[in-house]
Design a protein around this motif. Structure first.
Motif, short mmCIF file in Angstrom:
data_model
loop_
_atom_site.label_atom_id
_atom_site.label_comp_id
_atom_site.label_asym_id
_atom_site.label_seq_id
_atom_site.Cartn_x
_atom_site.Cartn_y
_atom_site.Cartn_z
N MET A 1 4.36 10.51 -4.02
CA MET A 1 3.71 10.08 -5.25
C MET A 1 4.71 9.61 -6.30
N CYS B 1 4.75 6.13 -7.69
CA CYS B 1 3.89 5.74 -8.82
C CYS B 1 4.66 5.66 -10.13
N GLY C 1 -0.41 5.15 -10.34
CA GLY C 1 -1.35 6.27 -10.19
C GLY C 1 -1.94 6.63 -11.53
N TYR C 2 -2.94 7.47 -11.50
CA TYR C 2 -3.58 7.82 -12.77
C TYR C 2 -3.42 9.30 -13.09
N ASP C 3 -2.69 10.05 -12.23
CA ASP C 3 -2.56 11.48 -12.48
C ASP C 3 -1.21 11.81 -13.09
N GLU D 1 2.08 9.56 -12.86
CA GLU D 1 2.21 8.27 -13.54
C GLU D 1 2.24 8.41 -15.04
N ARG E 1 -4.48 12.16 -1.18
CA ARG E 1 -3.98 11.50 -2.39
C ARG E 1 -3.97 9.98 -2.28
N THR F 1 -7.53 8.56 -3.92
CA THR F 1 -6.82 7.34 -4.30
C THR F 1 -5.96 7.57 -5.55
N ASN F 2 -5.25 8.69 -5.59
CA ASN F 2 -4.41 8.98 -6.76
C ASN F 2 -3.32 7.94 -6.96
N GLY F 3 -2.83 7.38 -5.86
CA GLY F 3 -1.78 6.37 -5.95
C GLY F 3 -2.16 5.12 -5.20
#
Length: 544
Positions: free
Chosen positions: A64, A67, A74-76, A79, A272, A284-286
């Motif tokens: 991850m 990201c 990513g949005y978590d 990122e 993820r 779809t975190n990344g």
């Protein structure tokens, strides 16, 4: 009963693995005086260090980190640091520090006891000491990479006694190099199949080379990488098979994190990086960025150019591009005749992917339905036009547990070593020589794209200067090692992160999702505030 307490963590040692590196048995129930008595307990203690690598803050979610690079988004928590906030990622900063020092503590515990254990056969004893030294070096390497100079502890220490000031970067680097050299002297070159995943001589030499590379000690780095290249490792014939459970143990792997599809013992890459087509409800975190996708060359080795595929593309409005991506026959051309690693790594628009229950899905835009007759890929951001990862994501029903998959995660593999050797040797010379070309071309040949050369300036593969080869190597690393977590470290050590990361994050239609920020402070992460409060000898990294 005396209890060892981790640096930065007020709990006991947990989660030791037996000789398989995967079967866990906590030894916190064994008193310290009873723990280090038998040969099996010595193996158990070293396996506990390996088990720490599988923590999400060490290598379980290392992928991850892409990201934070130019090549993914990513949005978590991974990122958000790029948004320029000082507090959003405080737990991530603290957790990485804590878990890396937990690994150091476990290694120190093993190294404090095993040398004096009469019950351990001498050859095994030396090997276990070598493994513990390699693993301590690996944990300290990551601490150095993310935090800079950190306090060096080489013996077990209680939490309230961890009061050392930070050592310098040079001191930490020298300590790691010493550990690795000692490990190299005693580690075997290989193990039997049942011990796959343990530290080897090749892994220790490669990590020492990487340590030198990050310090720009080009000569030492090139020498270590050349040694590894001559040790019998070979590139696996098919790139995409490196990231499948059935073919992950091959002659290219130098060191990898072991995973099996058992609760608590597997990887979460499909969870993820996958979508709702993957295993019912993945996150779809990344996702890959357009910067990465546009970096994949054409089959003749030339750079990809949207205008060469779709005339006038660069001058189109976002609305015009959005309409274009709704036309499969037109947009598919942009992803044809490209470096084969593109389709092996990324799910591009209108490409197919075999998801759960062995159903074939398609990445259509706009999304309509994920059930018959459409079977569109539905991800966690339904309203966005996003490229998706194929690499490391389970295919069909190969993994029944979405958060505990079977795919090993590569930490060091031969392709990485070849590219690091090419980089180090190129920096040593006035212009790239045959050895530099041979190393990078081994990676390109396996990928199925033309070799770089310095004979014909009329071909797109022509490269004849140190600077042009430097750019080619950096490009090749981004493509070959996509979503393996190293790109964030690469752009930081090359000091090009502000240039590449301070830019908008786009959908594949080029609509702006948000603007990423990379500040000078982001070259290093902050020392966690809890550690600063505990130890007034610590000083904070600049900008935090």
């Amino acid at each position: 009963m005396k209890k060892i307490i981790f640096i930065g963590l007020t709990s006991l040692l947990l989660g030791a693995c037996k000789s398989s590196l995967l079967e866990t048995t906590p030894y916190d129930r064994i008193g310290e005086e009873q723990m280090w008595q038998t040969q099996d307990q010595a193996i158990l203690g070293v396996n506990a260090i390996y088990n720490n690598l599988r923590d999400e803050n060490v290598y379980r979610e290392y992928y991850m980190l892409d990201c934070l690079s130019p090549y993914a988004y990513g949005y978590d928590r991974f990122e958000q640091e790029m948004a320029g906030t000082t507090t959003t990622l405080s737990n991530t900063y603290a957790n990485k520090w804590r878990e890396l020092y937990k690994g150091v503590q476990r290694a120190n515990d093993a190294l404090a006891h095993i040398p004096n254990m009469a019950a351990v056969e001498e050859t095994l004893k030396q090997r276990l000491i070598g493994e513990a030294r390699f693993l301590r070096a690996l944990h300290y390497f990551n601490l150095l990479d993310f935090y800079g100079g950190v306090p060096l502890y080489e013996e077990p220490v209680l939490y309230n006694e961890a009061l050392k000031p930070r050592n310098t970067v040079e001191e930490v680097r020298a300590f790691i190099a010493t550990d690795l050299t000692e490990a190299i002297n005693v580690l075997p070159e290989s193990y039997g199949a049942s011990e796959f995943g343990r530290a080897t001589k090749g892994a220790a030499i490669a990590l020492r080379g990487k340590l030198a590379l990050y310090a720009e000690d080009w000569e030492a780095a090139a020498a270590d990488f050349k040694t590894v290249m001559d040790m019998g490792y070979s590139l696996h014939p098919k790139y995409n098979e490196l990231f499948r459970a059935e073919t992950e143990r091959n002659a290219e792997v130098i060191f990898s994190i072991q995973n099996v599809p058992v609760q608590g013992m597997g990887e979460n890459m499909s969870f993820r990086l996958g979508t709702r087509a993957t295993r019912g409800s993945c996150w779809t975190n990344g996702v890959p960025s357009p910067t990465l996708i546009d970096s994949y060359e054409m089959l003749d080795g030339s750079a990809f150019n949207w205008d060469a595929i779709i005339p006038g593309y660069s001058t189109m409005s976002v609305a015009e591009r959005d309409a274009l991506f709704r036309s499969p026959d037109v947009i598919k051309k942009a992803y044809e005749n490209r470096d084969p690693r593109l389709q092996q790594t990324i799910i591009t628009p209108y490409a197919q992917y075999m998801g759960a229950n062995n159903v074939n899905y398609i990445l259509a835009w706009p999304f309509v339905s994920d059930v018959s007759p459409s079977f569109h890929i539905r991800h966690n951001w339904n309203a966005n036009a996003l490229y998706l990862w194929r690499k490391f994501v389970s295919v069909g029903d190969e993994s029944q547990l979405r958060e505990h998959g079977p795919i090993d995660f590569p930490v060091i593999r031969l392709a990485d070593v070849l590219l690091m050797f090419a980089e180090a040797r190129n920096e040593l010379l006035g212009a790239p020589d045959a050895e530099v070309l041979a190393a990078i071309n081994r990676v390109r040949i396996r990928a199925g794209i033309p070799e770089l050369q310095n004979n014909n300036a009329g071909l797109p593969t022509f490269v004849d200067s140190k600077e042009s080869m430097r750019q080619r190597i950096r490009h090749e690393r981004a493509i070959e090692l996509a979503t393996e977590g190293v790109s964030f470290s690469d752009v930081r050590r090359w000091k090009i992160a502000p240039e590449l990361c301070n830019r908008p994050i786009l959908e594949f239609t080029t609509r702006v999702l948000k603007t990423r920020v990379f500040k000078d402070r982001d070259y290093l992460w902050p020392i966690p505030q809890a550690e600063m409060d505990q130890n007034d000898q610590l000083t904070q990294n600049l900008g935090w």
